[in-house]
Write a protein that holds these residues in place. Sequence first.
Motif, short mmCIF file in Angstrom:
data_model
loop_
_atom_site.label_atom_id
_atom_site.label_comp_id
_atom_site.label_asym_id
_atom_site.label_seq_id
_atom_site.Cartn_x
_atom_site.Cartn_y
_atom_site.Cartn_z
N ARG A 30 42.42 35.84 39.60
CA ARG A 30 42.75 37.26 39.43
C ARG A 30 43.71 37.66 40.55
O ARG A 30 43.39 37.51 41.72
CB ARG A 30 41.48 38.11 39.46
CG ARG A 30 40.54 37.87 38.29
CD ARG A 30 39.22 38.59 38.48
NE ARG A 30 38.50 38.09 39.66
CZ ARG A 30 37.44 38.67 40.20
NH1 ARG A 30 36.95 39.78 39.67
NH2 ARG A 30 36.86 38.15 41.26
N ALA A 87 46.10 40.37 42.69
CA ALA A 87 46.11 41.77 43.11
C ALA A 87 47.42 42.11 43.81
O ALA A 87 48.15 41.23 44.29
CB ALA A 87 44.95 42.05 44.05
N SER A 131 45.32 45.75 40.06
CA SER A 131 45.18 44.44 39.41
C SER A 131 46.48 44.07 38.71
O SER A 131 47.06 44.88 37.99
CB SER A 131 44.04 44.47 38.39
OG SER A 131 43.99 43.25 37.67
N PHE A 159 39.72 38.45 44.46
CA PHE A 159 41.10 38.44 43.97
C PHE A 159 41.98 37.65 44.94
O PHE A 159 41.62 37.46 46.10
CB PHE A 159 41.63 39.86 43.83
CG PHE A 159 41.27 40.55 42.53
CD1 PHE A 159 42.25 40.94 41.64
CD2 PHE A 159 39.93 40.84 42.23
CE1 PHE A 159 41.93 41.60 40.45
CE2 PHE A 159 39.60 41.48 41.06
CZ PHE A 159 40.59 41.86 40.16
#
Length: 382
Positions: free
Chosen positions: A17, A19, A30, A74
Amino acid sequence: MRLDIQRTPMIPANIYRLAGVMNAGQGLISKGEIDGGDTEYAAMNVLRADQVVMRKLTAWEGPIAVVPADFDGFVVSNEFPTFTLGPELLPDWMRHVCRSPRLWAEMKNRVSGTVQRRKRLNPDQLLQIEFPIPPREVQAGIVEILDAVDDQVSALDTEADVLDKIWWALGREMMAAVAGEDTVPLASFSDISGGLTKNKKDLEQADLVEVPYLRVANVHRHHLNLSEVAMIQTTRAKAEKLRLRPGDILMTEGGDKDKLGRGHVWEDQIPNCIHQNHVFRVRVTDRRFDPYFVSAWGNTFGREWFETFGTQTTGIASINRATLSRFPVPDVPLSVQQGWAGRLGAVVETIDSLREQVGSLRTLRTSLVSGLLDRTIDIECY
């Protein structure tokens, strides 16, 4: 706080993920998920809750934030160093410090590099910045005060957003109510003109005056944002010719396609104000037409009409004077126009009042942050 970076290798077929850090301490965003095999980075930095993360590149824009719990795990590139707070700092207090203009100014003063957009702030330069650190119980009190202001701003913003939806619903009712009525082109009952085009030769004239100058950024759908109005020099004759009068309708010429023709009625908020060439001035000359109704019609029905008949170049849409001149306006009785204008105007007035309160609260918040951090404003904790 101290530099504390945890790296993780980018492994193909593993999903990470990603960021980003927004400017002016506005927090994290995000940026979706990436496959470890689809990035040029061999490893990336891992975010951990309650750490501070900043963007080294263009740090003068204030890209710094405390990592919230929902961004734990993240990843970011090595352009985003992370820091762990010492025990004397509350993460929530530091979250407000990250939103302090004073901190952004300190960051800006320490960036290095020769090209403005490539200037960076290194971790050791950030750690040189000094702030007074109040006791933890005082930090908690500061957080409580600032969070209360933020909650009120959020509540007012939400209320204004709801009213904006009501405005659009009323606009649809208006369009349905006058559907099928005869229409007349805008130019048949109004004078349409462009604004001032910058011309260096004008600055060589002897009769220059400096006047307020509305840009596209000031003209929005059903309201005007006059918080920042530029000044410009032009000849006295042009300033007089282009001077806005109460009742003039301002409509934008270009930008995103869904924003063509947006605007509002000028109410002489700023004396001797003129407008740039990318903003049309529509001056109604026939008393059978109400400027506020015409403006509302342009903002509702006109949104789709201008999208259809506007022109599109690379990234920019626009309408010209000829297109605006033939914009069809319902030829309905003045009382009908005023009725719809009044209903829509009442909603706009309430929205404007809420936005004004939000602006005042944000100004208050900025003063509170500066005062509380500098200890020029002190609070007592019991």
